[in-house]
Scaffold this motif. Structure first.
Motif, PDB file in Angstrom:
ATOM      1  N   UNK A 161      -7.339  11.476  34.706  1.00 53.64           N
ATOM      2  CA  UNK A 161      -6.533  13.086  34.269  1.00 53.64           C
ATOM      3  C   UNK A 161      -5.310  13.230  33.476  1.00 53.64           C
ATOM      4  N   UNK A 162      -4.479  12.593  33.927  1.00 53.95           N
ATOM      5  CA  UNK A 162      -2.957  13.418  33.604  1.00 53.95           C
ATOM      6  C   UNK A 162      -2.482  13.417  32.160  1.00 53.95           C
ATOM      7  N   UNK A 163      -3.652  12.040  32.296  1.00 49.18           N
ATOM      8  CA  UNK A 163      -3.770  11.380  30.186  1.00 49.18           C
ATOM      9  C   UNK A 163      -3.914  12.030  29.705  1.00 49.18           C
ATOM     10  N   UNK A 164      -4.521  13.898  29.440  1.00 50.31           N
ATOM     11  CA  UNK A 164      -5.236  14.659  29.258  1.00 50.31           C
ATOM     12  C   UNK A 164      -4.839  16.302  28.906  1.00 50.31           C
ATOM     13  N   UNK A 165      -3.620  15.850  29.840  1.00 54.61           N
ATOM     14  CA  UNK A 165      -2.706  17.107  30.410  1.00 54.61           C
ATOM     15  C   UNK A 165      -2.469  18.133  29.381  1.00 54.61           C
ATOM     16  N   UNK A 166      -2.319  17.471  27.456  1.00 54.88           N
ATOM     17  CA  UNK A 166      -2.248  18.274  26.932  1.00 54.88           C
ATOM     18  C   UNK A 166      -3.869  19.013  26.271  1.00 54.88           C
ATOM     19  N   UNK A 167      -4.638  18.986  26.721  1.00 50.78           N
ATOM     20  CA  UNK A 167      -5.707  19.350  26.708  1.00 50.78           C
ATOM     21  C   UNK A 167      -6.388  20.317  27.305  1.00 50.78           C
ATOM     22  N   UNK A 174      -2.351  12.530  20.488  1.00 53.21           N
ATOM     23  CA  UNK A 174      -2.144  13.479  19.495  1.00 53.21           C
ATOM     24  C   UNK A 174      -2.343  14.395  18.883  1.00 53.21           C
ATOM     25  N   UNK A 175      -3.493  14.876  18.812  1.00 54.74           N
ATOM     26  CA  UNK A 175      -3.933  15.432  18.418  1.00 54.74           C
ATOM     27  C   UNK A 175      -4.986  16.708  19.377  1.00 54.74           C
ATOM     28  N   UNK A 176      -4.314  17.475  20.407  1.00 49.37           N
ATOM     29  CA  UNK A 176      -5.176  18.141  21.288  1.00 49.37           C
ATOM     30  C   UNK A 176      -4.798  19.173  21.159  1.00 49.37           C
ATOM     31  N   UNK A 177      -4.629  19.656  20.334  1.00 49.30           N
ATOM     32  CA  UNK A 177      -5.325  21.235  18.835  1.00 49.30           C
ATOM     33  C   UNK A 177      -6.724  20.302  18.643  1.00 49.30           C
ATOM     34  N   UNK A 178      -6.899  19.528  18.355  1.00 50.74           N
ATOM     35  CA  UNK A 178      -8.470  18.991  17.612  1.00 50.74           C
ATOM     36  C   UNK A 178      -9.335  19.515  18.920  1.00 50.74           C
ATOM     37  N   UNK A 179      -9.063  18.771  20.013  1.00 55.50           N
ATOM     38  CA  UNK A 179      -9.931  18.838  20.744  1.00 55.50           C
ATOM     39  C   UNK A 179     -10.374  20.026  21.069  1.00 55.50           C
ATOM     40  N   UNK A 180      -8.960  21.150  21.728  1.00 60.41           N
ATOM     41  CA  UNK A 180      -9.294  22.452  22.176  1.00 60.41           C
ATOM     42  C   UNK A 180      -9.576  23.022  21.110  1.00 60.41           C
TER      43      UNK A 180
END
Length: 308
Positions: free
Chosen positions: A48-54, A293-299
């Motif tokens: 789960x924490x691998x997705x922390x920025x998202x 690298x691209x949490x902004x794109x996911x968000x």
């Protein structure tokens, strides 16, 4: 059983434990009470924490939750791996019930996590408000790939033994890759996460979790298609970054490029099966690093899906 000389696994830096189906699952949450809740599903070999920025980004405008599946990460390991799509998704729905997070949900699934999201959409559409699929697993992936590449996949033995203590140069190499991706993360999350990702026990778990990919493909086919009217956005990683190159050692750039073009065709066709489907090309990232690298794109994809 690990050798006594192996380094100790690092303790979980945050999160909350829930009792689910007789085992302990670690979950991590952020955000407001805005609906629908957003559930982040990590890929195979990830936690789960691998997705922390998202998680942090989505938490700015919605309820966000992620977790470590049973048998992985900081959740209880007393779970036999690999598991079926049905077993994992039943566990997930029970976790959300116990955690008092009411649906329906937007599921954000990366790689193997995308398989779970798609299975839920097919078998339990009443729980699914929409999907964001990041390089999702797909039952027909092999049909799109060059034979030379699938032959390489077939030659890999997921049951091969790892040493109880990794050679220092190997551990340092992979540690460097993770450090490069997680440079800006809070140290209290980054350090234990990186230390455990190069621990032999975590590496073994990662190889076991998706060792039954052929059975998962069959299970997904049997589940049937998701409702066509379901909002869906797919993100496709378009580049060969250092992480991708490292895990594809010995594969030529030409073959890696052919893999990228093949999966792009697959994800374009998958998006076309939804009346409100879309596949977005994301530059500068590879398969594993897209959400890092691209949490902004996911968000942004989550925002756009909620707006629909």
């Amino acid at each position: 059983m690990s050798d006594l000389n192996a380094p100790a696994e690092q303790p979980v830096p945050l999160g909350r434990s829930f009792a689910v189906q007789g085992r302990k699952l670690l979950a991590y949450s952020a955000g407001t009470a805005a609906r629908p809740p957003v559930v982040l599903l990590p890929g195979g070999g990830s936690v789960g924490l691998d997705l922390w920025p998202v998680l942090d980004g989505v938490g700015q405008f919605a309820t966000a939750i992620t977790y470590d599946r049973g048998g992985t990460g900081w959740s209880d390991r007393e779970v036999r791996l690999p598991r079926s799509l049905a077993a994992v998704t039943e566990e997930l729905l029970e976790l959300l019930r116990v955690a008092d997070v009411a649906g329906p949900y937007i599921f954000v699934g990366h790689s193997l996590g995308g398989f779970y999201a798609r299975y839920l959409a097919a078998r339990h559409p009443e729980h699914v408000a929409g999907m964001v699929l990041l390089e999702t697993g797909h039952e027909d992936l092999r049909k799109y790939m060059p034979k030379e590449l699938t032959d390489r996949w077939d030659a890999f033995d997921p049951d091969q033994e790892l040493p109880d203590v990794l050679p220092q140069e190997v551990a340092d190499f992979y540690r460097g890759l993770f450090e490069q991706e997680m440079t800006a993360w809070p140290a209290e999350i980054r350090e234990p996460l990186i230390a455990n990702h190069v621990h032999p026990d975590w590496l073994r778990v990662g190889m076991r979790e998706a060792a039954n990919i052929s059975a998962l493909n069959d299970e997904m086919r049997a589940a049937g298609p998701a409702p066509a009217e379901l909002p869906m956005i797919s993100l496709t990683a378009m580049d060969i970054d250092p992480f991708k190159r490292a895990v594809s050692m010995g594969v030529s750039d030409e073959l890696l490029q052919a893999e990228t073009e093949a999966k792009l065709r697959l994800y374009d066709e998958l998006a076309a099966t939804f009346t409100r489907g879309e596949n977005r090309r994301i530059a500068g990232v590879g398969h594993a690093t897209l959400p890092m690298r691209r949490p902004d794109a996911v968000v942004q994809a989550v925002r756009d899906l909620m707006a629909r």
